[in-house]
Motif scaffolding. Structure first.
Motif, PDB file in Angstrom:
ATOM      1  N   GLY A   1      29.550  42.743  49.069  1.00 31.87           N
ATOM      2  CA  GLY A   1      30.884  43.036  48.550  1.00 31.87           C
ATOM      3  C   GLY A   1      31.907  41.955  48.808  1.00 31.87           C
ATOM      4  O   GLY A   1      31.585  40.864  49.289  1.00 31.87           O
ATOM      5  N   CYS A   2      33.157  42.257  48.461  1.00 28.86           N
ATOM      6  CA  CYS A   2      34.228  41.283  48.618  1.00 28.86           C
ATOM      7  C   CYS A   2      35.567  42.011  48.699  1.00 28.86           C
ATOM      8  O   CYS A   2      35.785  42.989  47.988  1.00 28.86           O
ATOM      9  N   ASN A   3      36.457  41.509  49.587  1.00 34.23           N
ATOM     10  CA  ASN A   3      37.782  42.127  49.734  1.00 34.23           C
ATOM     11  C   ASN A   3      38.880  41.312  49.076  1.00 34.23           C
ATOM     12  O   ASN A   3      40.049  41.629  49.231  1.00 34.23           O
ATOM     13  N   ASN A   4      38.504  40.269  48.351  1.00 30.92           N
ATOM     14  CA  ASN A   4      39.548  39.314  47.956  1.00 30.92           C
ATOM     15  C   ASN A   4      40.294  39.635  46.665  1.00 30.92           C
ATOM     16  O   ASN A   4      41.443  39.279  46.514  1.00 30.92           O
ATOM     17  N   PHE A   5      39.658  40.224  45.723  1.00 31.50           N
ATOM     18  CA  PHE A   5      40.316  40.554  44.463  1.00 31.50           C
ATOM     19  C   PHE A   5      41.023  39.359  43.826  1.00 31.50           C
ATOM     20  O   PHE A   5      42.204  39.422  43.510  1.00 31.50           O
ATOM     21  N   CYS A   6      40.301  38.260  43.651  1.00 36.27           N
ATOM     22  CA  CYS A   6      40.819  37.176  42.823  1.00 36.27           C
ATOM     23  C   CYS A   6      41.069  37.824  41.455  1.00 36.27           C
ATOM     24  O   CYS A   6      40.262  38.654  41.013  1.00 36.27           O
ATOM     25  N   THR A   7      42.157  37.454  40.781  1.00 30.00           N
ATOM     26  CA  THR A   7      42.593  38.273  39.640  1.00 30.00           C
ATOM     27  C   THR A   7      41.604  38.302  38.473  1.00 30.00           C
ATOM     28  O   THR A   7      41.629  39.228  37.669  1.00 30.00           O
ATOM     29  N   TYR A   8      40.735  37.278  38.383  1.00 34.09           N
ATOM     30  CA  TYR A   8      39.822  37.201  37.239  1.00 34.09           C
ATOM     31  C   TYR A   8      38.485  37.904  37.497  1.00 34.09           C
ATOM     32  O   TYR A   8      37.674  38.048  36.596  1.00 34.09           O
ATOM     33  N   CYS A   9      38.225  38.330  38.746  1.00 34.23           N
ATOM     34  CA  CYS A   9      36.842  38.597  39.157  1.00 34.23           C
ATOM     35  C   CYS A   9      36.463  40.084  39.219  1.00 34.23           C
ATOM     36  O   CYS A   9      37.182  40.902  39.792  1.00 34.23           O
ATOM     37  N   ILE A  10      35.322  40.397  38.681  1.00 31.87           N
ATOM     38  CA  ILE A  10      34.835  41.776  38.597  1.00 31.87           C
ATOM     39  C   ILE A  10      34.060  42.199  39.853  1.00 31.87           C
ATOM     40  O   ILE A  10      33.855  43.384  40.104  1.00 31.87           O
ATOM     41  N   VAL A  11      33.636  41.192  40.646  1.00 31.62           N
ATOM     42  CA  VAL A  11      32.712  41.476  41.755  1.00 31.62           C
ATOM     43  C   VAL A  11      33.185  42.593  42.706  1.00 31.62           C
ATOM     44  O   VAL A  11      32.429  43.521  42.993  1.00 31.62           O
ATOM     45  N   PRO A  12      34.433  42.568  43.202  1.00 31.79           N
ATOM     46  CA  PRO A  12      34.841  43.628  44.152  1.00 31.79           C
ATOM     47  C   PRO A  12      34.764  45.024  43.539  1.00 31.79           C
ATOM     48  O   PRO A  12      34.574  46.003  44.259  1.00 31.79           O
ATOM     49  N   TYR A  13      34.897  45.120  42.215  1.00 29.29           N
ATOM     50  CA  TYR A  13      34.845  46.429  41.563  1.00 29.29           C
ATOM     51  C   TYR A  13      33.409  46.944  41.467  1.00 29.29           C
ATOM     52  O   TYR A  13      33.177  48.130  41.404  1.00 29.29           O
TER      53      TYR A  13
ATOM     54  N   GLY B   1      26.385  35.677  50.668  1.00 27.30           N
ATOM     55  CA  GLY B   1      27.507  36.607  50.605  1.00 27.30           C
ATOM     56  C   GLY B   1      28.525  36.058  49.631  1.00 27.30           C
ATOM     57  O   GLY B   1      28.548  34.848  49.384  1.00 27.30           O
ATOM     58  N   GLN B   2      29.360  36.918  49.054  1.00 27.11           N
ATOM     59  CA  GLN B   2      30.418  36.418  48.159  1.00 27.11           C
ATOM     60  C   GLN B   2      31.371  35.555  48.954  1.00 27.11           C
ATOM     61  O   GLN B   2      31.996  34.651  48.418  1.00 27.11           O
ATOM     62  N   ASN B   3      31.498  35.885  50.244  1.00 30.21           N
ATOM     63  CA  ASN B   3      32.386  35.126  51.108  1.00 30.21           C
ATOM     64  C   ASN B   3      31.774  35.162  52.510  1.00 30.21           C
ATOM     65  O   ASN B   3      32.173  35.970  53.342  1.00 30.21           O
TER      66      ASN B   3
ATOM     67  N   SER C   1      31.180  29.802  50.563  1.00 26.64           N
ATOM     68  CA  SER C   1      32.297  29.755  51.496  1.00 26.64           C
ATOM     69  C   SER C   1      33.609  29.942  50.741  1.00 26.64           C
ATOM     70  O   SER C   1      33.702  29.580  49.573  1.00 26.64           O
ATOM     71  N   HIS C   2      34.602  30.504  51.429  1.00 25.69           N
ATOM     72  CA  HIS C   2      35.914  30.635  50.798  1.00 25.69           C
ATOM     73  C   HIS C   2      36.890  29.689  51.500  1.00 25.69           C
ATOM     74  O   HIS C   2      37.043  29.763  52.716  1.00 25.69           O
ATOM     75  N   PRO C   3      37.553  28.820  50.718  1.00 27.58           N
ATOM     76  CA  PRO C   3      38.431  27.815  51.341  1.00 27.58           C
ATOM     77  C   PRO C   3      39.489  28.418  52.267  1.00 27.58           C
ATOM     78  O   PRO C   3      39.871  27.804  53.247  1.00 27.58           O
TER      79      PRO C   3
ATOM     80  N   ARG D   1      45.236  34.221  42.548  1.00 23.22           N
ATOM     81  CA  ARG D   1      45.320  34.837  43.881  1.00 23.22           C
ATOM     82  C   ARG D   1      44.219  34.346  44.814  1.00 23.22           C
ATOM     83  O   ARG D   1      43.537  35.147  45.463  1.00 23.22           O
ATOM     84  N   ARG D   2      44.098  33.011  44.877  1.00 24.00           N
ATOM     85  CA  ARG D   2      43.034  32.449  45.701  1.00 24.00           C
ATOM     86  C   ARG D   2      43.434  32.289  47.165  1.00 24.00           C
ATOM     87  O   ARG D   2      42.588  32.130  48.018  1.00 24.00           O
ATOM     88  N   GLY D   3      44.731  32.253  47.443  1.00 24.41           N
ATOM     89  CA  GLY D   3      45.139  32.240  48.853  1.00 24.41           C
ATOM     90  C   GLY D   3      45.163  30.870  49.512  1.00 24.41           C
ATOM     91  O   GLY D   3      45.165  30.794  50.737  1.00 24.41           O
TER      92      GLY D   3
END
Ligand code: SAM
Ligand code: SF4
Length: 411
Positions: A129-141, A173-175, A210-212, A249-251
């Motif tokens: 899973g993933c907690n980031n919710f980048c605005t374009y990404c379906i993965v967390p859903y 992992g996604q992250n 990895s997530h920057p 929303r990459r942070g």
């Protein structure tokens, strides 16, 4: 992640006595593991399903299963769209199918040698899973919130894999950088690498993605100091423009990203970096795209995966922003970036000409052995000897943007 899920499911079916066949026509059970990260991936699954329909009509006993990210909580909708499919399984929730397969297989002869050995390289999911919710990404859903596997469970699994012939693991992992934050002792990825590095017989460890915004100095230093951890980092930047990064929303900002890359490169000599980029995000101007081009030229990645923005229903971007970069323009930007990257990769790889590299041999393709360097470069060479799963030395004699060819010098 899908490949890892498919491998695991295939392995569990193998334990039940099932064998893989080359064509759907010969199968009793067909499973499609779907990806919906972009529309093109989803279209592929829909086409495959349409192609399987006549076969199912002809042979109603054929079992069809759909899994992966196309399967959300609203299975009713999928059932009415694809009434000929027998099982809809959310990602990694394979139990209903396995129970059924086990009942059906009670008459099958167990393969006594299964699974005596595994391929030299394998994937090991460490966080789902993933907690980031980048605005374009379906993965967390579709894959839910982050859930780390306990360190002891991962270590046991890797030890078991090594006993069965695995030489290299890729932690998935996604992250992966946020691994462990939800576990009682809050271990992190560096701690996990430290433990895995001690497993005898294991030769190499990789991890992605990895997530920057989450990559720590501790992790960078772990990669530099642990001998089995390979010098390759997948660090998706997604865009080279701060405004676009903000709406994604990459942070992080481009300045922070560049600073991180500089630190990675100064701490890990000869590190190879790969990245992902999305072009044609809603309202991305030519000038903003040019900032991405400038970044790619400046940072000189080993590999860049470029994707054209594809609106995914349900994501923040698809609800809030109009998909207003024309398709032709998206394609032009994608091709421009790919062309630039092809030249950069050609130059980087040409630098390896005449060098001796260490290759872990993964298999054979068109009569040649193929494997990867620690920096994840694909290498081909010829040899009559059985090199599968071996660490060999190869002298590079020919390079291209995508792979290297050489001569075996030490087996
Ligand atoms: N977790 C990783 C990260 O933070 O970048 C990658 C996960 S995503 C499943 C894999 C790649 O697909 C992303 O890096 C991104 O470039 C691409 N991608 C995701 N959603 C997309 C979309 N809606 N349109 C185009 N490409 C997309
Ligand atoms: Fe998607 Fe962003 Fe999570 Fe990666 S970090 S899986 S791009 S939401």
């Amino acid at each position: 992640m899908n490949k890892a899920d498919s491998d695991r499911l295939a392995w569990r079916l193998g334990q039940l006595g099932y064998q893989q066949v080359g064509r759907a026509e010969e199968a009793d059970l067909v499973i499609l593991n779907s990806c919906v990260v972009r529309q093109s991936a989803e279209d592929k699954v829909v086409n495959k399903l349409a192609n399987l329909r006549p076969l199912k009509m002809k042979r109603p006993d054929l079992i069809l299963a759909l899994t992966g990210c196309m399967v959300d909580s609203q299975t009713e909708k999928l059932k009415s769209r694809f009434p000929f499919v027998d099982f809809f399984l959310k990602p990694q929730e394979f139990d209903p199918l396995l129970t059924y397969a086990e009942e059906k297989s009670s008459g099958l002869e167990r393969n006594p040698s299964f699974p005596s050995s595994l391929p030299p390289t394998t994937f090991v999911p460490i966080i789902q899973g993933c907690n980031n919710f980048c605005t374009y990404c379906i993965v967390p859903y579709r894959r839910g919130r982050e859930k780390s596997r306990p360190m002891s469970e991962i270590i046991r699994e890797v030890q078991d894999f090594v006993q069965r012939g695995v030489k290299e693991v890729t932690l998935l992992g996604q992250n992966v950088d946020s691994y462990g934050h939800d576990l009682p002792d809050k271990p992190d990825l560096a701690d996990l690498l430290q433990e895995l590095n001690q497993i005898e017989g294991l030769l190499r460890i990789r991890f992605l993605t990895s997530h920057p915004k989450d990559m720590t100095q501790k992790l960078i230093e772990a990669v530099a100091s642990l001998d089995k951890v390979c010098e390759h980092i997948s660090l998706p930047v997604q865009a080279g423009d701060n405004e676009i990064l903000k709406v994604m929303r990459r942070g992080y900002t481009i300045e922070q990203y560049k600073e991180l890359v500089a630190r990675i490169r100064s701490t890990i000599p000869e590190v190879a970096l790969s990245t992902d980029v999305i072009v044609g995000f809603p309202s991305e101007t030519r000038e903003q795209f040019q900032h991405t081009v400038d970044l790619i030229r400046e940072l000189r990645f080993d590999v860049v995966h470029v994707a054209a923005y594809s609106p995914r229903p349900g994501t923040i971007a698809s609800r809030k922003f109009e998909d207003n970069v024309p398709l032709a323009e998206k394609r032009a930007r994608l091709q421009e970036l790919e062309r630039i990257q092809e030249n950069i990769a050609a130059e980087i790889n040409a630098g390896l000409l005449g060098r001796e590299v260490e290759v872990l041999v993964e298999g054979k393709k068109k009569g040649k052995w193929q494997g990867r360097t620690r920096t994840d470069k694909l290498v081909f060479f010829e040899s009559e000897a059985d090199c599968l799963g071996q660490l060999v030395k190869v002298k590079i004699e020919h390079t291209s943007p995508w792979s290297l060819q050489g001569k075996l010098i030490k087996h």
